[in-house]
Design an enzyme around this catalytic site. Structure first.
Site, mmCIF file in Angstrom:
data_model
loop_
_atom_site.group_PDB
_atom_site.id
_atom_site.type_symbol
_atom_site.label_atom_id
_atom_site.label_comp_id
_atom_site.label_asym_id
_atom_site.label_seq_id
_atom_site.Cartn_x
_atom_site.Cartn_y
_atom_site.Cartn_z
ATOM 1 C CE LYS A 1 -3.973 -1.826 2.602
ATOM 2 N NZ LYS A 1 -4.985 -1.632 1.554
ATOM 3 N NE ARG B 1 -10.797 -10.002 -1.917
ATOM 4 C CZ ARG B 1 -11.130 -9.112 -2.849
ATOM 5 N NH1 ARG B 1 -11.367 -9.503 -4.099
ATOM 6 N NH2 ARG B 1 -11.241 -7.831 -2.554
HETATM 7 N N1 BES Z 1 -8.136 -3.751 4.337
HETATM 8 C C1 BES Z 1 -8.305 -3.369 2.987
HETATM 9 C C2 BES Z 1 -9.615 -2.615 2.742
HETATM 10 C C3 BES Z 1 -9.712 -1.271 3.405
HETATM 11 C C4 BES Z 1 -9.305 -0.141 2.747
HETATM 12 C C5 BES Z 1 -10.247 -1.160 4.669
HETATM 13 C C6 BES Z 1 -9.408 1.094 3.350
HETATM 14 C C7 BES Z 1 -10.359 0.081 5.279
HETATM 15 C C8 BES Z 1 -9.944 1.204 4.620
HETATM 16 C C9 BES Z 1 -8.292 -4.600 2.086
HETATM 17 O O1 BES Z 1 -7.485 -5.634 2.511
HETATM 18 C C10 BES Z 1 -7.760 -4.152 0.771
HETATM 19 O O2 BES Z 1 -6.632 -3.798 0.718
HETATM 20 N N2 BES Z 1 -8.615 -4.195 -0.247
HETATM 21 C C11 BES Z 1 -8.237 -3.780 -1.546
HETATM 22 C C12 BES Z 1 -8.743 -4.799 -2.524
HETATM 23 C C13 BES Z 1 -8.200 -4.642 -3.905
HETATM 24 C C14 BES Z 1 -6.725 -4.979 -3.916
HETATM 25 C C15 BES Z 1 -8.958 -5.540 -4.825
HETATM 26 C C16 BES Z 1 -8.868 -2.418 -1.810
HETATM 27 O O3 BES Z 1 -9.988 -2.178 -1.361
HETATM 28 O O4 BES Z 1 -8.210 -1.586 -2.412
HETATM 29 MN MN MN Z 2 -5.480 -5.424 1.878
#
Ligand code: BES
Ligand code: MN
Ligand code: ZN
Length: 491
Positions: free
Chosen positions: A268, A342
């Site tokens: 990230k 997931r």
């Molecule tokens: N934990 C994150 C989702 C999230 C983002 C929660 C911001 C709270 C605040 C999750 O694991 C994630 O990174 N999801 C990705 C999925 C994508 C790679 C398909 C996302 O939402 O960007």
């Molecule tokens: Mn994630």
């Protein structure tokens, strides 16, 4: 917060400062016995009794200065009356939490409150008063919390019994907030389990913990793939409360417990990454809900499962393109290591179905940023293969203010997950990210298994104070699940 009921006719002992007495006020209905000067002052400052509105003034009563606080509760016949009453209680705590006063008296005479309604005022006051000061060592006196006690008088008959139940729910919410607030160097899979061990001792909740070898034995390659980049070993935690009801087939709650989500090798960006300490908000809500259910001795059989891992990018981390085999036997091409929630949940879902044959499964997860783009902080998203289950959860959400909005599922979305090398990919295309995440989970739900998935990424953490919370951890999900159990399993 210590909430105590005063015997009729007694008054709270003062602590030197003028006594603070708070009253609940319906819209445009100032208490008839209020001193005229206070009534005038309230009107002059445009206090009308709107939900959460607060007016404060001083009068002398029997020669002593009394600080009188009026708390607006809105229209007495409003559809969301109970939530307005919570706001009234919350306004009291927000005002006095660090105001230099240790105790206030809450006089519930006046508006026609039910015992239920009165308890909602207290719940609002208690929840809004929670804060975590464990890591603050240099607070100035005026920043320090002072309010510790609320003495309740004039409550309608039966309020104490209702409050006993609501206090158990508050315990649960507070436990969740604590777990969510703790930073990831303190709260990681093993320490999450240790905290639960301490907290659930003596509650009647049975705990079961799977460590890494046990999960390997069961073939949980998806969950373990996420965990392999971290030096902190994963855990799968089950908390079982059997208070009766349909004992053979429990209701199972499953929470995403990523104690920190760096994204893994699909790292990230730095800005805001600290937020990912609360990527365990689903697991936190499940643990808090179990504490609430045990605390109020719910007549239901419920299992709460927390999938606990840390998603880190070390030399052993999984790579984009890796193929892992889940406990279900289905293989997954890990296109994006940041779609890790997931991967944790899918093995937890399979385990839950194999071990407990649940009557219904509800999972909670901070699963996608896309749900925040869709619903902001107002609603969590709900996806389900079972209309009655989805409706019951949505109703519980309306009743508690932890609202849910249903989003669609379908074959066209599911198709986005097809992979060229394995049974599926862990991400879909560019659009509908919350939906394709739900479709992924559904591939691990057995035929005929009632299931709902709640994407709570927008509701776990608040950047500004809300109805019954300060900024920070909201405790979202505990009241929702507790209410669902009350209305659906105990009703
Ligand atoms: N934990 C994150 C989702 C999230 C983002 C929660 C911001 C709270 C605040 C999750 O694991 C994630 O990174 N999801 C990705 C999925 C994508 C790679 C398909 C996302 O939402 O960007
Ligand atoms: Mn994630
Ligand atoms: Zn995550």
């Amino acid at each position: 917060m210590d909430i105590r009921f005063l015997e009729a006719g007694t008054e709270a002992a003062g602590d030197g400062a003028p006594m603070v007495v708070a009253r609940i006020v319906d819209q445009d209905a100032l208490p008839a016995d209020l001193e005229p000067v206070l009534g005038e002052a309230a009107r002059a400052s445009r206090f009308t009794g709107k939900p959460g509105q607060l007016f404060e003034g001083f009068v002398t009563r029997d020669g002593a200065v009394v600080r009188v606080v009026l708390l607006g509760a809105g229209e007495s016949d409003a559809k969301d009356r109970d939530l307005a009453l919570e706001k009234a209680g919350a306004a009291l705590s927000a005002r006095f939490l660090a105001a230099g006063v240790e105790g206030v008296q809450l006089d519930l005479r006046g508006p026609a409150l039910s015992a239920e309604g009165a308890a909602r005022v207290l719940l609002g006051a208690r929840l809004r008063a929670w804060r975590m000061d464990a890591y603050r060592t240099t607070q100035k006196p005026e920043q320090k919390r002072t309010l510790m006690r609320i003495a309740v008088s004039g409550a309608p008959a039966g309020t104490e019994a209702v409050w006993q139940r609501e206090a158990a729910v508050a315990e649960g919410v507070e436990f969740t907030r604590e777990l969510v607030t703790e930073p990831a160097n303190i709260l990681f899979p093993e320490s999450f389990v240790a905290r639960c061990e301490a907290r659930f001792a003596g509650t009647g909740v049975a705990m079961r913990v799977l460590d890494e070898p046990a999960m390997r034995e069961l073939g949980m390659g998806a969950l373990l793939g996420v965990a392999q980049g971290s030096v902190r070993p994963p855990r799968l935690l089950a908390l079982e409360w059997n208070g009766g009801g349909d004992a053979a087939r429990p209701t199972v709650f499953i929470g995403k417990g990523v104690t920190f989500d760096t994204g893994g090798i699909s790292l990230k960006p730095p800005a805001g990454m600290e937020d990912m300490k609360w990527d365990m908000g689903g697991a936190g809500a499940v643990a808090g809900a179990m504490l609430a259910l045990a605390g109020r001795k719910a007549k239901a059989h419920v299992v709460g499962i927390c999938g606990l891992v840390e998603n880190m990018p070390d030399g052993n981390a999984q790579r984009p393109g890796d193929v892992v085999t889940s406990m279900s036997g289905q293989t997954i091409e890990v296109i994006n290591t940041d779609a890790e929630g997931r991967l944790v949940l899918c093995d937890a879902l399979t385990w839950a179905q194999r071990v407990w044959s649940p009557a219904r499964i509800v999972d909670l997860a901070t699963l996608t940023g896309a749900i925040i783009a869709t619903l902001a902080m107002e609603y969590a998203g709900i996806f389900s293969n079972d209309d009655p289950l989805a409706d019951a959860l949505a109703s519980a959400g309306e009743a508690t203010g932890e609202k849910l909005w249903r989003l669609p599922m379908g074959a066209a979305y599911d198709k986005q997950l097809d992979s060229g090398i394995a049974d599926m990919k862990n991400v879909g295309g560019r659009y509908g990210g919350s939906i394709t995440a739900a479709q992924f989970l559904q591939r691990f739900i057995d035929k005929g298994q009632a299931w709902a998935h709640l994407d709570i990424a927008g509701t776990v953490w608040a950047d500004k104070p809300g109805a019954t919370w300060d900024k920070g951890a909201t405790g979202y999900g505990v009241r929702l699940l507790d209410r669902f159990v009350r209305d659906t399993l105990e009703g």
